[in-house]
Design a protein around this motif. Structure first.
Motif, PDB file in Angstrom:
ATOM      1  N   THR A 111       0.722  -1.285   0.025  1.00 50.56           N
ATOM      2  CA  THR A 111       0.027  -0.114  -0.031  1.00 50.56           C
ATOM      3  C   THR A 111       1.050   1.226   0.179  1.00 50.56           C
ATOM      4  O   THR A 111       1.922   1.327   0.704  1.00 50.56           O
ATOM      5  CB  THR A 111      -0.924   0.049   1.154  1.00 50.56           C
ATOM      6  OG1 THR A 111      -1.587  -1.204   1.152  1.00 50.56           O
ATOM      7  CG2 THR A 111      -1.870   1.131   1.109  1.00 50.56           C
ATOM      8  N   LEU A 113       0.432   5.465  -1.205  1.00 52.37           N
ATOM      9  CA  LEU A 113      -0.810   6.698  -1.543  1.00 52.37           C
ATOM     10  C   LEU A 113      -1.975   6.109  -1.095  1.00 52.37           C
ATOM     11  O   LEU A 113      -2.242   5.733   0.115  1.00 52.37           O
ATOM     12  CB  LEU A 113      -0.451   7.250  -3.041  1.00 52.37           C
ATOM     13  CG  LEU A 113       0.894   7.597  -3.202  1.00 52.37           C
ATOM     14  CD1 LEU A 113       0.945   8.006  -4.692  1.00 52.37           C
ATOM     15  CD2 LEU A 113       1.385   8.759  -2.389  1.00 52.37           C
ATOM     16  N   ASN A 114      -2.755   5.952  -2.082  1.00 48.01           N
ATOM     17  CA  ASN A 114      -4.286   5.834  -1.892  1.00 48.01           C
ATOM     18  C   ASN A 114      -4.680   4.445  -2.475  1.00 48.01           C
ATOM     19  O   ASN A 114      -5.883   3.973  -2.529  1.00 48.01           O
ATOM     20  CB  ASN A 114      -5.207   6.917  -2.205  1.00 48.01           C
ATOM     21  CG  ASN A 114      -4.997   8.269  -1.511  1.00 48.01           C
ATOM     22  OD1 ASN A 114      -4.992   8.234  -0.268  1.00 48.01           O
ATOM     23  ND2 ASN A 114      -5.046   9.143  -2.327  1.00 48.01           N
ATOM     24  N   SER A 115      -3.591   3.517  -2.786  1.00 48.82           N
ATOM     25  CA  SER A 115      -3.910   2.405  -3.624  1.00 48.82           C
ATOM     26  C   SER A 115      -2.983   1.354  -3.097  1.00 48.82           C
ATOM     27  O   SER A 115      -1.873   1.482  -2.449  1.00 48.82           O
ATOM     28  CB  SER A 115      -3.493   2.539  -5.139  1.00 48.82           C
ATOM     29  OG  SER A 115      -4.415   3.508  -5.600  1.00 48.82           O
ATOM     30  N   ARG A 116      -3.173   0.253  -3.254  1.00 49.03           N
ATOM     31  CA  ARG A 116      -2.387  -0.995  -3.137  1.00 49.03           C
ATOM     32  C   ARG A 116      -1.868  -1.616  -4.293  1.00 49.03           C
ATOM     33  O   ARG A 116      -2.887  -1.873  -5.140  1.00 49.03           O
ATOM     34  CB  ARG A 116      -3.577  -2.111  -2.230  1.00 49.03           C
ATOM     35  CG  ARG A 116      -2.574  -3.212  -1.834  1.00 49.03           C
ATOM     36  CD  ARG A 116      -3.453  -4.215  -0.975  1.00 49.03           C
ATOM     37  NE  ARG A 116      -4.546  -4.841  -1.672  1.00 49.03           N
ATOM     38  CZ  ARG A 116      -5.581  -5.359  -1.305  1.00 49.03           C
ATOM     39  NH1 ARG A 116      -5.455  -5.801   0.083  1.00 49.03           N
ATOM     40  NH2 ARG A 116      -6.668  -6.026  -2.007  1.00 49.03           N
ATOM     41  N   ARG A 155      -7.316   4.484 -11.870  1.00 51.65           N
ATOM     42  CA  ARG A 155      -6.906   4.991 -10.546  1.00 51.65           C
ATOM     43  C   ARG A 155      -5.478   4.419 -10.280  1.00 51.65           C
ATOM     44  O   ARG A 155      -4.885   5.107  -9.868  1.00 51.65           O
ATOM     45  CB  ARG A 155      -7.873   4.583  -9.318  1.00 51.65           C
ATOM     46  CG  ARG A 155      -7.414   5.423  -8.033  1.00 51.65           C
ATOM     47  CD  ARG A 155      -8.148   5.048  -6.813  1.00 51.65           C
ATOM     48  NE  ARG A 155      -8.026   3.575  -6.649  1.00 51.65           N
ATOM     49  CZ  ARG A 155      -8.721   2.723  -6.529  1.00 51.65           C
ATOM     50  NH1 ARG A 155      -9.887   2.840  -7.199  1.00 51.65           N
ATOM     51  NH2 ARG A 155      -8.369   1.467  -6.076  1.00 51.65           N
ATOM     52  N   GLU A 159      -1.944   6.785  -9.661  1.00 56.25           N
ATOM     53  CA  GLU A 159      -1.375   6.811  -8.386  1.00 56.25           C
ATOM     54  C   GLU A 159       0.108   6.566  -9.205  1.00 56.25           C
ATOM     55  O   GLU A 159       1.195   6.773  -8.243  1.00 56.25           O
ATOM     56  CB  GLU A 159      -1.939   5.829  -7.694  1.00 56.25           C
ATOM     57  CG  GLU A 159      -3.280   6.065  -7.135  1.00 56.25           C
ATOM     58  CD  GLU A 159      -3.044   6.960  -6.180  1.00 56.25           C
ATOM     59  OE1 GLU A 159      -2.211   7.694  -5.967  1.00 56.25           O
ATOM     60  OE2 GLU A 159      -3.752   6.787  -4.960  1.00 56.25           O
TER      61      GLU A 159
END
Length: 233
Positions: A111, A113-116, A155, A159
């Motif tokens: 994981t 930032l805002n993503s995995r 997304r 990212e």
């Protein structure tokens, strides 16, 4: 990569929803799990010859998983939930990807930032993040991704751009789960936003790789046989 478990031939009847289908197995209609959220319309057609894996797990809703479908003279893997990441992981572990050989540590499901992301590679002060995409759609030896709209995929690309701009490494690996492709292109007909995001990622310096796999059900092996270009024009 070794194909695990017992494979049984069946005849595809119909898809019930994204994750379930009916397959005739040894004369009986069975409910099977479909490990792919794509449309697969060109593959999962009535009476198509398929291979399912039998699971002896009482906690599973279905005792069969649909793994391969016959398309002309070749087998196609539809298991985008497991196969692409597994074959990339094995390739990373054995240093089959020369461009990543300098990284000494491989982490899965990282994981940031805002993503995995599927993989994080680490070596000294260097970091590299990889997202893996499984590809099943091929037309006239051209592979296309995605075969269904994917806001999650878009997304991830956005990212990866941010990761690249922060000074870290970032890349996408497309795994074509069949042997009959010479190039791969974004499927703008199905998801124009993903295509735009992929082109923007390339411009920002995100690496794009694509590899073609051959499925040998007799030897129970899936192996990368070549790299192919990612064509964005």
């Amino acid at each position: 990569m070794k194909i695990e478990g017992e494979l049984i031939e069946g005849r595809f009847i119909k898809r019930l929803n994204r994750f379930e289908a009916e397959v005739e197995i040894e004369g009986t209609k069975e409910l099977v799990h479909v490990p792919n959220t794509g449309r697969l319309r060109e593959l999962l057609i009535e009476n198509a010859v398929v291979l399912v894996r039998k699971f002896d797990n009482p906690n599973r809703k279905t005792k069969f998983g649909l793994l391969f479908v016959r398309k002309g003279e070749i087998w196609v893997s539809i298991d985008s939930a497991n196969l692409p990441n597994r074959i990339v992981y094995e390739s990373l572990k054995t240093n089959a990807f020369e461009q990543f050989a300098a990284y000494s540590e491989i982490r899965r499901e990282v994981t940031l930032l805002n993503s995995r992301f599927d993989f994080g590679l680490f070596g000294g002060e260097h970091e590299y993040y990889i997202e893996v995409k499984g590809v099943t759609l091929v037309e006239d030896r051209q592979a296309f991704f995605p075969d269904a709209p994917t806001t999650r995929g878009t997304r991830h690309l956005e990212e990866l751009v941010n990761i690249k701009l922060s000074g870290k490494g970032a890349g996408v690996i497309f795994i074509v789960q069949r042997e009959d492709a010479d190039v791969i292109k974004p499927n703008d007909r199905t998801d124009k936003e993903f295509g735009t995001a992929l082109r923007n990622a390339k411009k920002a310096g995100v690496d794009l790789f694509a590899y073609v796999c051959k499925i040998d059900v007799d030897q129970k092996q899936v192996n990368i046989i070549k790299s192919i270009p990612v064509v964005l024009d």
